[in-house]
Structures are given as structure tokens and as C-alpha cells.
Design a protein around this motif. Structure first.
Motif, mmCIF file in Angstrom:
data_model
loop_
_atom_site.group_PDB
_atom_site.id
_atom_site.type_symbol
_atom_site.label_atom_id
_atom_site.label_comp_id
_atom_site.label_asym_id
_atom_site.label_seq_id
_atom_site.Cartn_x
_atom_site.Cartn_y
_atom_site.Cartn_z
ATOM 1 N N LYS A 55 -0.047 -8.371 1.757
ATOM 2 C CA LYS A 55 -0.727 -9.377 0.929
ATOM 3 C C LYS A 55 -2.222 -9.068 0.851
ATOM 4 O O LYS A 55 -2.817 -9.079 -0.222
ATOM 5 C CB LYS A 55 -0.535 -10.772 1.547
ATOM 6 C CG LYS A 55 0.704 -11.470 1.057
ATOM 7 C CD LYS A 55 0.701 -12.923 1.507
ATOM 8 C CE LYS A 55 2.129 -13.339 1.812
ATOM 9 N NZ LYS A 55 2.239 -14.401 2.796
ATOM 10 N N GLN A 56 -2.833 -8.790 2.017
ATOM 11 C CA GLN A 56 -4.274 -8.471 2.039
ATOM 12 C C GLN A 56 -4.551 -7.245 1.183
ATOM 13 O O GLN A 56 -5.514 -7.170 0.442
ATOM 14 C CB GLN A 56 -4.730 -8.144 3.465
ATOM 15 C CG GLN A 56 -4.836 -9.315 4.382
ATOM 16 C CD GLN A 56 -5.089 -8.829 5.816
ATOM 17 O OE1 GLN A 56 -5.566 -7.725 6.054
ATOM 18 N NE2 GLN A 56 -4.749 -9.669 6.775
ATOM 19 N N PHE A 57 -3.684 -6.279 1.322
ATOM 20 C CA PHE A 57 -3.833 -5.018 0.615
ATOM 21 C C PHE A 57 -3.825 -5.239 -0.890
ATOM 22 O O PHE A 57 -4.627 -4.693 -1.622
ATOM 23 C CB PHE A 57 -2.658 -4.138 1.028
ATOM 24 C CG PHE A 57 -3.008 -2.709 1.077
ATOM 25 C CD1 PHE A 57 -3.685 -2.191 2.155
ATOM 26 C CD2 PHE A 57 -2.678 -1.870 0.022
ATOM 27 C CE1 PHE A 57 -4.023 -0.859 2.189
ATOM 28 C CE2 PHE A 57 -3.016 -0.544 0.047
ATOM 29 C CZ PHE A 57 -3.688 -0.031 1.139
ATOM 30 N N LYS A 58 -2.900 -6.097 -1.306
ATOM 31 C CA LYS A 58 -2.742 -6.361 -2.747
ATOM 32 C C LYS A 58 -3.989 -6.975 -3.345
ATOM 33 O O LYS A 58 -4.350 -6.689 -4.481
ATOM 34 C CB LYS A 58 -1.570 -7.332 -2.963
ATOM 35 C CG LYS A 58 -0.286 -6.634 -3.238
ATOM 36 C CD LYS A 58 0.667 -7.563 -3.947
ATOM 37 C CE LYS A 58 0.411 -7.517 -5.436
ATOM 38 N NZ LYS A 58 1.374 -8.250 -6.223
ATOM 39 N N THR A 59 -4.637 -7.848 -2.586
ATOM 40 C CA THR A 59 -5.796 -8.528 -3.164
ATOM 41 C C THR A 59 -7.057 -7.669 -3.108
ATOM 42 O O THR A 59 -7.999 -7.912 -3.836
ATOM 43 C CB THR A 59 -6.060 -9.868 -2.441
ATOM 44 O OG1 THR A 59 -6.051 -9.603 -1.045
ATOM 45 C CG2 THR A 59 -5.013 -10.903 -2.777
ATOM 46 N N PRO A 62 -7.633 -1.983 -6.115
ATOM 47 C CA PRO A 62 -7.359 -1.960 -7.555
ATOM 48 C C PRO A 62 -6.030 -1.258 -7.879
ATOM 49 O O PRO A 62 -5.277 -1.715 -8.730
ATOM 50 C CB PRO A 62 -8.550 -1.183 -8.140
ATOM 51 C CG PRO A 62 -9.202 -0.491 -6.986
ATOM 52 C CD PRO A 62 -8.802 -1.204 -5.736
ATOM 53 N N ASP A 63 -5.736 -0.149 -7.195
ATOM 54 C CA ASP A 63 -4.474 0.561 -7.444
ATOM 55 C C ASP A 63 -3.626 0.425 -6.181
ATOM 56 O O ASP A 63 -3.554 1.341 -5.368
ATOM 57 C CB ASP A 63 -4.750 2.039 -7.771
ATOM 58 C CG ASP A 63 -3.468 2.848 -7.936
ATOM 59 O OD1 ASP A 63 -2.393 2.237 -8.161
ATOM 60 O OD2 ASP A 63 -3.526 4.090 -7.823
ATOM 61 N N VAL A 64 -2.988 -0.735 -6.029
ATOM 62 C CA VAL A 64 -2.280 -1.014 -4.768
ATOM 63 C C VAL A 64 -1.197 0.015 -4.478
ATOM 64 O O VAL A 64 -1.014 0.434 -3.342
ATOM 65 C CB VAL A 64 -1.628 -2.417 -4.742
ATOM 66 C CG1 VAL A 64 -2.648 -3.470 -4.481
ATOM 67 C CG2 VAL A 64 -0.840 -2.700 -5.969
ATOM 68 N N PHE A 65 -0.493 0.419 -5.513
ATOM 69 C CA PHE A 65 0.623 1.332 -5.290
ATOM 70 C C PHE A 65 0.106 2.698 -4.817
ATOM 71 O O PHE A 65 0.611 3.268 -3.850
ATOM 72 C CB PHE A 65 1.444 1.474 -6.572
ATOM 73 C CG PHE A 65 2.694 2.267 -6.381
ATOM 74 C CD1 PHE A 65 3.774 1.727 -5.712
ATOM 75 C CD2 PHE A 65 2.782 3.562 -6.859
ATOM 76 C CE1 PHE A 65 4.936 2.470 -5.515
ATOM 77 C CE2 PHE A 65 3.930 4.308 -6.672
ATOM 78 C CZ PHE A 65 5.007 3.760 -5.998
ATOM 79 N N GLY A 66 -0.933 3.184 -5.488
ATOM 80 C CA GLY A 66 -1.517 4.477 -5.103
ATOM 81 C C GLY A 66 -2.105 4.413 -3.698
ATOM 82 O O GLY A 66 -1.914 5.318 -2.891
ATOM 83 N N ASN A 120 5.868 -3.118 -6.391
ATOM 84 C CA ASN A 120 4.529 -3.587 -6.739
ATOM 85 C C ASN A 120 4.026 -4.664 -5.775
ATOM 86 O O ASN A 120 2.845 -4.752 -5.468
ATOM 87 C CB ASN A 120 4.540 -4.105 -8.179
ATOM 88 C CG ASN A 120 3.162 -3.986 -8.784
ATOM 89 O OD1 ASN A 120 2.320 -3.260 -8.271
ATOM 90 N ND2 ASN A 120 2.926 -4.714 -9.854
ATOM 91 N N ASN A 121 4.958 -5.477 -5.258
ATOM 92 C CA ASN A 121 4.541 -6.519 -4.313
ATOM 93 C C ASN A 121 4.554 -6.050 -2.862
ATOM 94 O O ASN A 121 4.083 -6.743 -1.983
ATOM 95 C CB ASN A 121 5.459 -7.744 -4.447
ATOM 96 C CG ASN A 121 5.178 -8.479 -5.732
ATOM 97 O OD1 ASN A 121 4.009 -8.593 -6.138
ATOM 98 N ND2 ASN A 121 6.222 -8.953 -6.386
ATOM 99 N N ASN A 122 5.147 -4.893 -2.608
ATOM 100 C CA ASN A 122 5.220 -4.357 -1.236
ATOM 101 C C ASN A 122 4.801 -2.894 -1.272
ATOM 102 O O ASN A 122 5.629 -2.009 -1.079
ATOM 103 C CB ASN A 122 6.655 -4.446 -0.687
ATOM 104 C CG ASN A 122 7.292 -5.791 -0.965
ATOM 105 O OD1 ASN A 122 7.943 -5.980 -1.975
ATOM 106 N ND2 ASN A 122 7.071 -6.717 -0.080
ATOM 107 N N PRO A 123 3.530 -2.633 -1.546
ATOM 108 C CA PRO A 123 3.147 -1.270 -1.884
ATOM 109 C C PRO A 123 3.020 -0.304 -0.700
ATOM 110 O O PRO A 123 2.935 0.903 -0.921
ATOM 111 C CB PRO A 123 1.771 -1.451 -2.544
ATOM 112 C CG PRO A 123 1.224 -2.688 -1.903
ATOM 113 C CD PRO A 123 2.390 -3.569 -1.623
#
Ligand code: SF4
Length: 375
Positions: A55-59, A62-66, A120-123
């Protein structure tokens, strides 16, 4: 089986994550210890919950998956590892195959990869370390169904071998599957890091399969992956060691001049691997869910994936128009059959109609067909 020393010298550099996060209760697992012992130069952080970190990572990225690909989380998988392959979709011909998800995400960054949407939600890149639970579960299921033949793949939401030098699942999976009477392991990969496979004494119950594409497609659409010749060299080492190997020409991408590019791909494949050593070759065309398209366009603006027209099929996935797919399959199948008439060639995740158009018959869900699933 060959007794020669086989070397994978010249393979691509071993991936190192920027950081490793170890979930509470995981660091004492022997497999976690093994992984950490190979990462002594990488910062290691203990965390309570991988979900919170994601969750922290996602927020903050900018490119969460990368960015997710640069970090490795060691976690425990709670629940059942073994599941039926989800590749069977409405209108598609497939599939009787099992998958175990030992890890998720992938160090490579293919433009067409469905994980960009799916994860996308668990990158973050996660490796599950409670392998004892996995083997207990598999042993129980295999023993309960002695008459069933299990084909089990590990490459549904990751590449089966890309991380194997650091997270050496194969060192445990291969001896385990070799003890089973009714189960075969399939490792599906674009990697050339096969040293753990070459160091195993017995290749019997294992099939290693490579996804391959023309080098032009690899350069443009398969970032971070080993080049074609490195993959095929790795495959040839595995053949020499006695492994059964297969090849996925998938996803076929209709770049300008695709006929020449795929002809050269087939020529190169046969330069490295004799037809008699190929278990099968599968063909699959580029396909995607509509939600993936904006992600691809934003993360890979230079892609050639969307130069042609695509229409949705019964499973909701977009594909090249049927005449284009038919033509591509017929053409590439012809290249393969020019090399070998006996070779087993399958279409991956295709409709009954396309099977009939291309091969003149409807496929049965046979044993070899079982392994073609949608990645
Ligand atoms: S190798 Fe497979 S899992 Fe990895 S990025 Fe490419 S398509 Fe995705």
C-alpha cells in the motif's frame, strides 16, 4: 543423460534487488536463510505485513509495477498452492493443467505482460519461503489421486527461472518431482540461467519450455530478457543434460516484415535444437484485456503492439482479426513443418474455429495440449 560437465558461462548477469523485505515469522525458514545468504550486499528490512508495504509503495511510486520489480519480499503463502490452470476461458480451447504460484511478479519487463494489470494492486516481487507446506500439500494431492497424471507449472504469474539463481526453487522442485509417480514439473521461462538445472543429477520428470520471439521483437517488446541466442543456448544445454524441452512462439506479434522475422526465428531455433529433441512448439498470438492497453501505452510508449486492429473474443480478450491470426499461424506452422513433419505444434489459447481453420481438425484436450495456458 550426459555425464559431461555442462557450463552456462556467458549467461546474463544475475539480478540483484535494491532491497529485501522479510515478513514477520519468515526469516527462520531454511529457504529464507538460503536466499538471504546469497544477498549479503543488499539491505534487508524486517516488516510486519507485505500488504501494508505494498500500500505504501503504491502511494509513493509513479511507476509502481516497474519499481516493484526492484524489491524482493520474502513472505509466507497461506492457503492452497496447487490450483487448476485458470487459462480455460469461455470459447477457448484449453486446458487441464495445474499451477503452483511460488512467487509473483518478474524481473523482466515485457510490454505485453498481463501482470502489469493483474498485479497493479500488488506490485512487489514476492517469493514464498514456506516450501515445506508446498511439498506437504503436493504429496497429499498426488497420493490421493494415484490414477491422475498431474502436470504442474510454476510460471503463471512469474517467470519460472528468472530468479532461480537467487531464489533456487528448482533445486527443491526437481528432486521432489522426480520422486513422484504421477506428476511432471514444467518450468516456463525466457531466462538463460539454467545452472541449477544443469547441476541436478536427474532430469526425468521435468520439462523446460522457453518463450521465444524474433530478436527484433525481443529488443522492442521484451525488455531485460536474455536475447534469443542466449535462451536457445540455455535450452541446448538442458537438452544435452537430458531434459525435455518445448518452445512457445508466443505472443506472435505482427511487426512489419513479420514473415521474414518468424522464418528466421524458426531457422535459428532449429540451428540450436534438433527437431527430435523438441517435445512441442506452441503458437499464440498477442492478446490482451482492455484494461491492460492504457498501462502498456503509458509504460511502453515505443511499443508496436497496437499498430494493427484488434477485436474482442468470447473471453473478452482483444486479438488480431481472425484472417490475420489464421494467416500468421498457417505461415509459421508451415515454416516449422518444412523443418520437421512429425513435430507437435499447438495453438495456445485459441478458439475452436481457429484450430479448425489452421489445422483442419478440432483439438481434443489431450495430454500434451494440457500444458498450454495463458501467460
Ligand atoms: S517474462 Fe513473462 S512474466 Fe516476465 S515480464 Fe515477460 S511476460 Fe511478464
Amino acid at each position: 543423460m550426459s555425464n559431461k560437465t555442462i557450463s552456462s558461462e556467458g549467461a546474463t548477469a544475475i539480478y540483484q534487488p535494491d532491497a529485501v523485505f522479510v515478513e514477520e515469522g519468515c526469516k527462520d525458514y531454511p529457504f529464507a536463510q538460503k536466499i538471504l545468504s546469497g544477498l549479503s550486499n543488499v539491505p534487508v528490512y524486517e516488516i510486519q505485513d507485505a500488504g501494508e508495504l505494498e500500500k505504501q509503495f503504491k502511494t509513493s511510486q509513479p511507476d509502481v509495477f516497474g519499481e516493484g520489480k526492484k524489491n524482493l519480499v520474502l513472505s509466507r503463502f497461506n492457503g492452497s498452492f496447487l490450483k487448476k490452470c485458470p487459462g480455460a476461458s469461455p470459447g477457448m480451447v484449453c486446458c487441464n493443467y495445474y499451477v503452483v504460484n511460488l512467487s509473483k511478479n518478474c524481473i523482466y519487463d515485457c510490454s505485453y505482460c498481463f501482470l502489469q494489470d493483474f498485479l497493479n494492486n500488488n506490485p512487489l516481487q514476492v517469493a514464498y519461503v514456506n516450501v515445506e507446506d508446498l511439498f506437504r500439500e503436493l504429496e497429499e494431492v498426488f497420493t490421493q489421486h494415484p490414477d491422475r497424471a498431474f502436470r504442474v507449472g510454476t510460471g503463471e504469474i512469474t517467470d519460472s527461472l528468472a530468479l532461480d539463481c537467487l531464489v533456487p526453487y528448482s533445486q527443491m522442485l526437481i528432486p521432489f518431482f522426480n520422486k513422484q509417480k504421477n506428476a511432471v514439473l514444467e518450468l516456463k521461462t525466457k531466462s538463460d540461467r539454467v545452472e541449477n538445472l544443469l547441476n541436478q543429477p536427474d532430469p526425468t520428470n521435468v520439462i523446460v519450455s522457453w518463450s521465444i520471439n524474433p530478436q527484433q521483437v525481443i529488443d522492442l517488446e521484451e525488455k531485460g530478457t536474455p536475447d534469443l541466442e542466449k535462451r536457445l543456448h540455455a535450452a541446448s544445454l538442458c537438452v544435452e543434460k537430458g531434459y525435455r524441452v518445448g518452445f512457445h512462439l508466443d505472443p506472435i506479434i505482427l511487426i512489419p516484415g513479420w514473415e521474414k522475422a518468424y522464418k528466421e526465428l524458426v531457422d535459428t531455433l532449429f540451428d540450436f535444437i534438433p527437431a527430435s529433441n523438441m517435445e512441442w512448439v506452441s503458437l499464440g498470438s498477442f492478446r490482451y484485456r482492455s484494461s491492460l492497453k492504457p498501462i502498456i501505452k503509458s509504460r511502453h510508449p515505443e511499443t508496436l503492439l497496437f499498430t494493427g486492429e484488434h477485436l474482442p473474443g468470447k473471453d473478452g480478450k482483444f486479438r488480431y482479426l481472425r484472417p490475420l491470426r489464421n494467416n500468421a499461424y498457417e505461415t509459421i506452422r508451415g515454416f516449422l513443418q518444412d523443418k520437421s513433419k512429425e513435430m507437435s505444434i499447438y495453438l495456445c489459447m485459441e478458439t475452436k474455429e481457429i484450430w479448425e481453420d489452421v489445422t483442419g481438425k478440432t483439438p481434443r484436450s489431450d495430454e500434451k495440449l494440457d500444458m498450454f495456458f495463458d501467460l
